[in-house]
Design an enzyme around this catalytic site. Structure first.
Site, PDB file in Angstrom:
ATOM      1  CD  GLU A  89       2.553  48.885  36.320  1.00 25.29           C
ATOM      2  OE1 GLU A  89       1.929  47.970  36.910  1.00 25.29           O
ATOM      3  OE2 GLU A  89       2.668  48.949  35.085  1.00 25.29           O
ATOM      4  CD  GLU A 103       4.576  43.934  34.687  1.00 23.15           C
ATOM      5  OE1 GLU A 103       3.721  43.093  34.322  1.00 23.15           O
ATOM      6  OE2 GLU A 103       4.643  44.364  35.858  1.00 23.15           O
TER       7      GLU A 103
END
Length: 499
Positions: free
Chosen positions: A279, A130
């Site tokens: 995720e 991220e």
């Protein structure tokens, strides 16, 4: 009017379309869920030995795993298992990967060396985690794409590029819908990284690599008290009023989020780029919505959809590769996003299942196969000594314990949130005591604590007995930063105990 009101309630989600955060061949003759994998995080004071975790993965038929580093002991334990692996380069190393020779060396040490018969089946390299998160304020914006290019080129040069692909797991905040048209079909890249995303997507497409995104419906509830709860799940609860977008009805936030990404990809000229959900999951503590019941409901819906290859409205009847987050609870994860961060595991810290679930998506929920051969410390807890003359120092001692140990279960709406001050103190003292491997001096707290062999747990609140140090094999802080951090913690604890 009701649909418009619901759309207004969803606006914060649809503007960001995002969740800040922070799939396997199956045995036994049951249905195949080839898309399902697990995120194996290791931010814990006492880690299960990698061999025990790998055996647990095998026992539960899990054939894909996503890591957050390229730890040698973890990869060695995965060797010869056939489990597909996504290894990772942490964000702090991205700048180094902008040097091609360094990237080649990383590939040699962490990918090529395991590429042999009976080695590790590495499928992806996650370049960062991220890195474009808005909260990072552009820290990794200039280094991520060059690092991605160098790693993929190094894989190609090593003769591995056809089977191992570099990708960048991204938070869903890299795309959004405009305020004047907050629907999935209007999805576009976040303006500050639009050009960068377009270049990166082109590169991924050129190398037949997937786009990887992390999607968290739970965060929609956490960030917005007005968010309709049922919209976070897949079972079409009574509280769901569909959001209609050009005739397409959306009854859950996952589908709407995923299709907003597809719209952004399409606007960049790559609407058919494969998408991996790196995720997705639901925590079980640390927030009023982080419960076992909600987690079980979420996974029941998600796993059934994966088993049916249902896809999403824009990509119907399609296989989606998904990695659940996560496998195990992690007691030293950052709680900056929220106390729930340490409770994402479908299994407890010690590899014991929390609730029944069916990873095949058939709805035949049973307890997962737990970790085998786990060794624990002695059945000794640390609790408050109510006869201490230092009760006026209780608050300071609780704060000290919770500075270094995990007390997130004590928060409002959490599993241990309903205890009195004595209960809170006992929980905090025990958490510190277990974290310190039950060392004698760690159960003193200026005379406010004492050891006991009587389990102080309640019906809702579990007082942990930690994994034995000899069993856990947990990694110590390493390198200059780790040494300084460890020294600082030790000094703070010593000064407090001497006070």
């Amino acid at each position: 009017m009701k649909r418009m009101a619901n759309l207004a309630a969803l606006r914060p989600w649809l503007l960001l379309v995002a969740a800040m955060a922070a799939a396997s061949s199956w045995s036994g003759g049951v249905a195949r869920v080839d898309a399902l994998g697990m995120n194996w995080g290791t931010q814990a004071t006492h880690q299960l030995p990698p061999k025990i975790v790998v055996q647990m993965l095998k026992d539960n038929g899990i054939k894909k795993v996503k890591l957050f580093d390229a730890d040698e002991s973890t990869l060695s334990a995965l060797a010869g298992t056939g489990i597909e692996v996504m290894v990772a380069i942490p964000n702090v190393l991205l700048d180094r990967m902008t040097d091609y020779d360094t990237a080649k060396e990383w590939v040699r040490r962490n990918v090529s060396r395991y590429n042999f018969d009976g080695g590790v089946t590495i499928k992806y390299v996650a370049v960062g985690n991220e890195p474009f998160l808005a909260a990072y304020n552009g820290t990794f914006d200039k280094v991520t794409f060059p690092a991605l290019q160098n790693i993929q080129n190094a894989l190609d040069e090593a003769g591995l590029g056809d089977t191992v692909k570099a990708t960048v797991p991204l938070n869903a905040d890299v795309y959004m819908s405009p305020t004047d048209n907050p629907v999935p079909s209007a999805g576009r890249w976040r303006p500050d990284i639009s050009d960068l995303m377009t270049q990166m997507v082109q590169f991924l497409s050129n190398h037949s690599a997937p786009f990887t995104v992390n999607i968290y419906p739970f965060i929609s509830l956490f960030l917005n008290d007005n968010f309709p709860v049922d919209f976070a799940f897949f079972d079409g609860g009574a509280g769901v009023t569909p959001v209609v977008d050009n005739g397409v009805s959306y009854t859950n936030v996952f589908d709407a989020n995923f299709d907003t990404l597809v719209a952004a990809l399409k606007a960049s000229g790559h609407g058919d780029l494969p998408v991996v959900v790196g995720e997705v999951g639901w925590p079980t503590d640390g927030d009023k919505h982080a419960t076992n019941a909600y987690a079980q409901r979420f996974y029941n819906g998600l796993l059934k959809r994966l088993a049916a290859n249902a896809g999403t409205p824009v990509r119907p009847n399609q296989y989606i590769e998904v990695y659940l987050f996560g496998l195990l609870d992690e007691d030293i994860k950052s709680v900056a996003p929220g106390n729930f961060e340490r409770h994402w595991g479908i299994l407890r810290y010690d590899g014991q299942p929390k609730y029944p679930m069916d990873l095949t998506g058939q709805g035949q929920n049973t307890m997962l196969v737990p970790a085998q051969g786990v060794e624990y410390m002695s059945r000794t807890w640390c609790v408050i000594n109510t006869e201490s003359p230092n009760m006026d120092k209780l608050a300071d001692n609780i704060n000290f314990a919770c500075t270094f140990a995990d007390c997130t279960a004590l928060g409002y709406g959490s599993t241990c949130g309903g205890m009195d001050s004595n209960g809170n103190a006992s929980y905090a003292f025990n958490a510190f005591f277990q974290m310190k491997d039950q060392a004698d001096l760690s159960c003193d707290f200026q005379g406010l604590a004492r050891p006991t062999q009587t389990d102080p747990s309640t019906n809702t609140c579990n007082f942990t007995i930690q994994i034995a140090t000899t069993s856990a094999g947990h990694r110590r802080l390493a390198g200059p930063v780790g040494i300084v951090a460890a020294a600082a913690v030790f000094l703070a604890q010593l000064m407090f105990l001497l006070h």
